[in-house]
Design a protein around this motif. Sequence first.
Motif, PDB file in Angstrom:
ATOM      1  N   ARG A  77       0.907  -1.061  -0.080  1.00  0.00           N
ATOM      2  CA  ARG A  77      -0.068  -0.174  -0.117  1.00  0.00           C
ATOM      3  C   ARG A  77       0.981   1.245  -0.034  1.00  0.00           C
ATOM      4  N   HIS A 106       2.853  -2.545   5.379  1.00  0.00           N
ATOM      5  CA  HIS A 106       1.941  -2.464   4.066  1.00  0.00           C
ATOM      6  C   HIS A 106       2.925  -1.500   3.065  1.00  0.00           C
ATOM      7  N   ASP A 113      -2.983  -8.250   3.997  1.00  0.00           N
ATOM      8  CA  ASP A 113      -4.571  -8.465   4.551  1.00  0.00           C
ATOM      9  C   ASP A 113      -5.361  -9.570   3.727  1.00  0.00           C
ATOM     10  N   GLU A 172      -6.436  -7.158  14.456  1.00  0.00           N
ATOM     11  CA  GLU A 172      -6.967  -7.475  12.945  1.00  0.00           C
ATOM     12  C   GLU A 172      -6.775  -9.058  12.631  1.00  0.00           C
ATOM     13  N   HIS A 175      -4.957  -9.207   9.233  1.00  0.00           N
ATOM     14  CA  HIS A 175      -3.708  -8.740   8.834  1.00  0.00           C
ATOM     15  C   HIS A 175      -2.427  -9.623   9.279  1.00  0.00           C
TER      16      HIS A 175
HETATM   17 ZN    ZN Z   1      -3.408  -4.704   7.059  1.00  0.00          ZN
END
Ligand code: ZN
Length: 195
Positions: A77, A106, A113, A172, A175
């Motif tokens: 990301r 990321h 994810d 999470e 993740h």
């Molecule tokens: Zn993540």
Amino acid sequence: MSSNITFSKTHNLVELGKIYPTLKLDIRYATKNNFLGRPFYKEAKAFLQEEIAYALSGIDEDLKKDGYGLLIFDGYRPWSVTKIFWDETIPEKRKFVADPEKGSNHNRGSAVDLSLYDLKTGKEINMTCGFDEFSERAYSNYTGGTLEEKKMRDYLISKMEKSRLFKVNAYEWWHFDYIDCEKYPLLDLTFEEIL
Ligand SMILES: [Zn+2]
């Protein structure tokens, strides 16, 4: 956009769809179906550091024996996107997003994810909550939810961590950080710049 972070211009990212075409992608940040309700990527692609992409494909192969496949929501990301996520998240919910002053794994292409889907039906498996739900139901040790949801979440985590190459995030369940995640530099390349 200003920051004290320096970004690497070189990278070793690979496109998952190119090296492992059978991997199923649901790139939520290329759609409106995400916590901010608008797309951030122009293309529904996922990129990861090369060795991590290969590690993931090995786990996907292992899951096939049980009738499941990995469903990828996000890989690399760009830092600018992490910055937007932080800026647009209320302070009480910021444990669910990365602090741009530190950067996210990321941004290094060393976190992913993901969830599971059923190979027969093609349907996403129900977990204790959906991707990017910012509540305690997302915690990887959340004790609520149905037995089946918890069983499948724990199955996913055990399969990912069995290799000792990935570690689940405490907040999470979807993740996973690569074990050597911080050896890779922070990047702010758009998907177009990677190609
Ligand atoms: Zn993540």
